[in-house]
Write a protein that holds these residues in place. Structure first.
Motif, PDB file in Angstrom:
ATOM      1  N   THR A  65       0.716  -1.133   0.051  1.00  0.00           N
ATOM      2  CA  THR A  65      -0.006   0.069   0.017  1.00  0.00           C
ATOM      3  C   THR A  65       0.733   1.227  -0.003  1.00  0.00           C
ATOM      4  N   PHE A  66       2.013   1.237   0.639  1.00  0.00           N
ATOM      5  CA  PHE A  66       2.843   2.278   0.753  1.00  0.00           C
ATOM      6  C   PHE A  66       3.397   2.659  -0.310  1.00  0.00           C
ATOM      7  N   TRP A  67       3.947   1.843  -1.340  1.00  0.00           N
ATOM      8  CA  TRP A  67       4.728   1.993  -2.618  1.00  0.00           C
ATOM      9  C   TRP A  67       3.656   2.029  -3.608  1.00  0.00           C
ATOM     10  N   LYS A  68       2.428   1.459  -3.638  1.00  0.00           N
ATOM     11  CA  LYS A  68       1.641   1.849  -4.563  1.00  0.00           C
ATOM     12  C   LYS A  68       0.597   3.006  -4.544  1.00  0.00           C
ATOM     13  N   VAL A  69       0.303   3.226  -3.014  1.00  0.00           N
ATOM     14  CA  VAL A  69      -0.684   4.315  -2.860  1.00  0.00           C
ATOM     15  C   VAL A  69      -0.033   5.450  -2.348  1.00  0.00           C
ATOM     16  N   THR A  70       0.805   5.536  -1.305  1.00  0.00           N
ATOM     17  CA  THR A  70       0.892   6.439  -0.593  1.00  0.00           C
ATOM     18  C   THR A  70       2.181   7.165  -1.354  1.00  0.00           C
ATOM     19  N   TRP A  71       3.416   6.240  -1.660  1.00  0.00           N
ATOM     20  CA  TRP A  71       4.597   6.743  -2.314  1.00  0.00           C
ATOM     21  C   TRP A  71       4.337   7.718  -3.714  1.00  0.00           C
ATOM     22  N   PRO A  72       3.639   7.427  -4.266  1.00  0.00           N
ATOM     23  CA  PRO A  72       3.271   8.235  -5.619  1.00  0.00           C
ATOM     24  C   PRO A  72       2.813   9.598  -5.393  1.00  0.00           C
ATOM     25  N   ALA A  73       2.147   9.778  -4.140  1.00  0.00           N
ATOM     26  CA  ALA A  73       1.499  10.966  -3.592  1.00  0.00           C
ATOM     27  C   ALA A  73       2.291  11.708  -2.828  1.00  0.00           C
ATOM     28  N   ILE A  74       3.326  11.141  -2.217  1.00  0.00           N
ATOM     29  CA  ILE A  74       4.278  12.074  -1.440  1.00  0.00           C
ATOM     30  C   ILE A  74       5.811  12.219  -2.034  1.00  0.00           C
ATOM     31  N   ARG A  75       5.868  11.551  -3.187  1.00  0.00           N
ATOM     32  CA  ARG A  75       7.396  11.503  -3.631  1.00  0.00           C
ATOM     33  C   ARG A  75       7.996  13.119  -3.929  1.00  0.00           C
ATOM     34  N   TRP A  76       7.157  13.651  -4.519  1.00  0.00           N
ATOM     35  CA  TRP A  76       7.528  15.116  -4.838  1.00  0.00           C
ATOM     36  C   TRP A  76       7.854  15.940  -3.655  1.00  0.00           C
ATOM     37  N   GLY A  77       7.183  15.658  -2.542  1.00  0.00           N
ATOM     38  CA  GLY A  77       7.306  16.144  -1.056  1.00  0.00           C
ATOM     39  C   GLY A  77       8.518  15.693  -0.691  1.00  0.00           C
ATOM     40  N   VAL A  78       8.982  14.615  -0.963  1.00  0.00           N
ATOM     41  CA  VAL A  78      10.195  13.806  -0.498  1.00  0.00           C
ATOM     42  C   VAL A  78      11.456  14.271  -1.142  1.00  0.00           C
ATOM     43  N   ILE A  79      11.307  14.384  -2.592  1.00  0.00           N
ATOM     44  CA  ILE A  79      12.411  15.015  -3.189  1.00  0.00           C
ATOM     45  C   ILE A  79      12.662  16.487  -3.021  1.00  0.00           C
ATOM     46  N   TYR A  80      11.606  17.141  -2.901  1.00  0.00           N
ATOM     47  CA  TYR A  80      11.777  18.655  -2.381  1.00  0.00           C
ATOM     48  C   TYR A  80      12.373  18.571  -1.044  1.00  0.00           C
ATOM     49  N   GLY A  81      12.149  17.749  -0.067  1.00  0.00           N
ATOM     50  CA  GLY A  81      12.825  17.632   0.960  1.00  0.00           C
ATOM     51  C   GLY A  81      14.186  17.232   1.086  1.00  0.00           C
ATOM     52  N   VAL A  82      14.444  16.341   0.063  1.00  0.00           N
ATOM     53  CA  VAL A  82      15.745  16.067  -0.329  1.00  0.00           C
ATOM     54  C   VAL A  82      16.618  17.260  -0.662  1.00  0.00           C
ATOM     55  N   VAL A  83      16.364  18.006  -1.531  1.00  0.00           N
ATOM     56  CA  VAL A  83      17.026  18.925  -2.136  1.00  0.00           C
ATOM     57  C   VAL A  83      17.153  20.073  -1.009  1.00  0.00           C
ATOM     58  N   LEU A  84      16.267  20.400  -0.243  1.00  0.00           N
ATOM     59  CA  LEU A  84      16.582  21.125   0.885  1.00  0.00           C
ATOM     60  C   LEU A  84      17.395  20.757   1.597  1.00  0.00           C
ATOM     61  N   THR A  85      17.297  19.457   2.237  1.00  0.00           N
ATOM     62  CA  THR A  85      18.536  18.923   2.901  1.00  0.00           C
ATOM     63  C   THR A  85      19.640  18.967   2.466  1.00  0.00           C
ATOM     64  N   VAL A  86      19.963  18.721   1.214  1.00  0.00           N
ATOM     65  CA  VAL A  86      21.339  18.967   0.805  1.00  0.00           C
ATOM     66  C   VAL A  86      21.865  20.244   0.566  1.00  0.00           C
ATOM     67  N   ALA A  87      21.087  21.047   0.317  1.00  0.00           N
ATOM     68  CA  ALA A  87      21.453  22.489   0.444  1.00  0.00           C
ATOM     69  C   ALA A  87      21.874  22.979   1.653  1.00  0.00           C
ATOM     70  N   ARG A  88      21.013  22.675   2.799  1.00  0.00           N
ATOM     71  CA  ARG A  88      21.218  22.907   4.041  1.00  0.00           C
ATOM     72  C   ARG A  88      22.584  22.358   4.638  1.00  0.00           C
ATOM     73  N   CYS A  89      22.663  20.980   4.308  1.00  0.00           N
ATOM     74  CA  CYS A  89      23.963  20.478   4.661  1.00  0.00           C
ATOM     75  C   CYS A  89      25.138  21.176   4.056  1.00  0.00           C
ATOM     76  N   LEU A  90      25.209  21.443   2.818  1.00  0.00           N
ATOM     77  CA  LEU A  90      26.242  22.059   2.047  1.00  0.00           C
ATOM     78  C   LEU A  90      26.709  23.416   2.746  1.00  0.00           C
TER      79      LEU A  90
END
Length: 265
Positions: free
Chosen positions: A176-201
């Protein structure tokens, strides 16, 4: 009134972002290609950039895993009392409320070599403060809320109807997570990754306190820039700063391009 605010916004944006970036660029190339290449390839710069890269990778992986998990618990877990959720939500914002230097000092006071816990870890051969693990913990402290704060609003917006339907049809939680939840939140995760990387740098305060800024051992790119400025080696400082800025801006532009490409298709 709108005609006044729009140009004022552009002026402030230019003064606070465009002009400083332009000054860093021109400063990095003030001695030409030779000066820039020396600034980023000298041994201490190569080690500092490598250390920053390693910290960024480790922190981003940990943030992504635990950020997604904590977001699901805070939004979906009905067995967690509301008061506990409110407490966790408040604690999540702590890195935004206190200075990163204070966060680094807290780590030193808790895990430093002169503390009980730090001494026990040192005796076991595990060095935290003034070593790589402490730098990772300090960076985690200042970046952890970014992933959670990007995912939680998305989970609240999509609701639970689709997940409940999948569960009713017999789907396992992981499926359920991979087929339903993940497609809905993946762009939020990607944006969180980008912000995290920028903050780490760009992290400086907490890492400076925890690392000790030891050349070729615990020095990161930002603390190297600080040291170069203190030593009046401004060209070298601009060169390293330009690399960090270029990576951060490049990631943001790449993400915006990917989002627009997704909307087109």
């Amino acid at each position: 009134m709108k005609k006044l605010w729009i140009p004022l916004t552009y002026i402030i944006f230019t003064i606070l972002i465009i002009i400083p970036l332009a000054r860093i660029f021109t400063g990095a190339w003030s001695d030409g290609w030779q000066g820039f290449s020396h600034a980023i390839t000298r041994p201490e710069a190569a080690h500092a950039l490598l250390m920053t890269g390693l910290i960024t990778v480790v922190v981003t992986v940990i943030n992504t895993m635990f950020g997604v998990m904590l977001s699901l618990y805070l939004v979906r877990a009905g067995w967690i009392p509301n008061k506990l959720k409110q407490l966790l939500n408040s604690l999540l914002d702590l890195p935004f409320a206190v200075s990163p230097i204070i966060g680094g000092l807290m780590i030193v006071l808790l895990l430093g070599p002169n503390t009980v816990l730090g001494s026990l870890l040192d005796d076991a051969g595990v060095k935290i403060v003034y070593a790589f693990p402490g730098m990772v913990i300090a960076t985690l402290f200042v970046t952890f809320p970014m992933m959670v704060r990007e995912i939680m609003p998305v989970l609240q917006e999509i609701g639970t109807s689709q997940e409940e339907a999948a569960s009713t049809l017999g789907a396992f939680a992981w499926y359920t997570f991979w087929k339903v939840t993940w497609p809905a939140i993946r762009w939020g995760v990607i944006y969180g990754v980008v912000l995290t990387v920028a903050r780490c740098l760009g992290e400086f305060g907490a890492v400076l306190v925890v690392s000790g800024n030891i050349i070729n051992k615990t020095q990161t790119a930002t603390t190297l820039v600080y040291q170069d400025v203190e030593n009046f080696n401004v060209t070298a400082a601009n060169g390293v700063a330009l690399v960090l800025a270029a990576v951060s801006v490049g990631l943001l532009l790449l993400m915006e391009w990917a989002k627009k490409r997704k909307e087109v298709h």
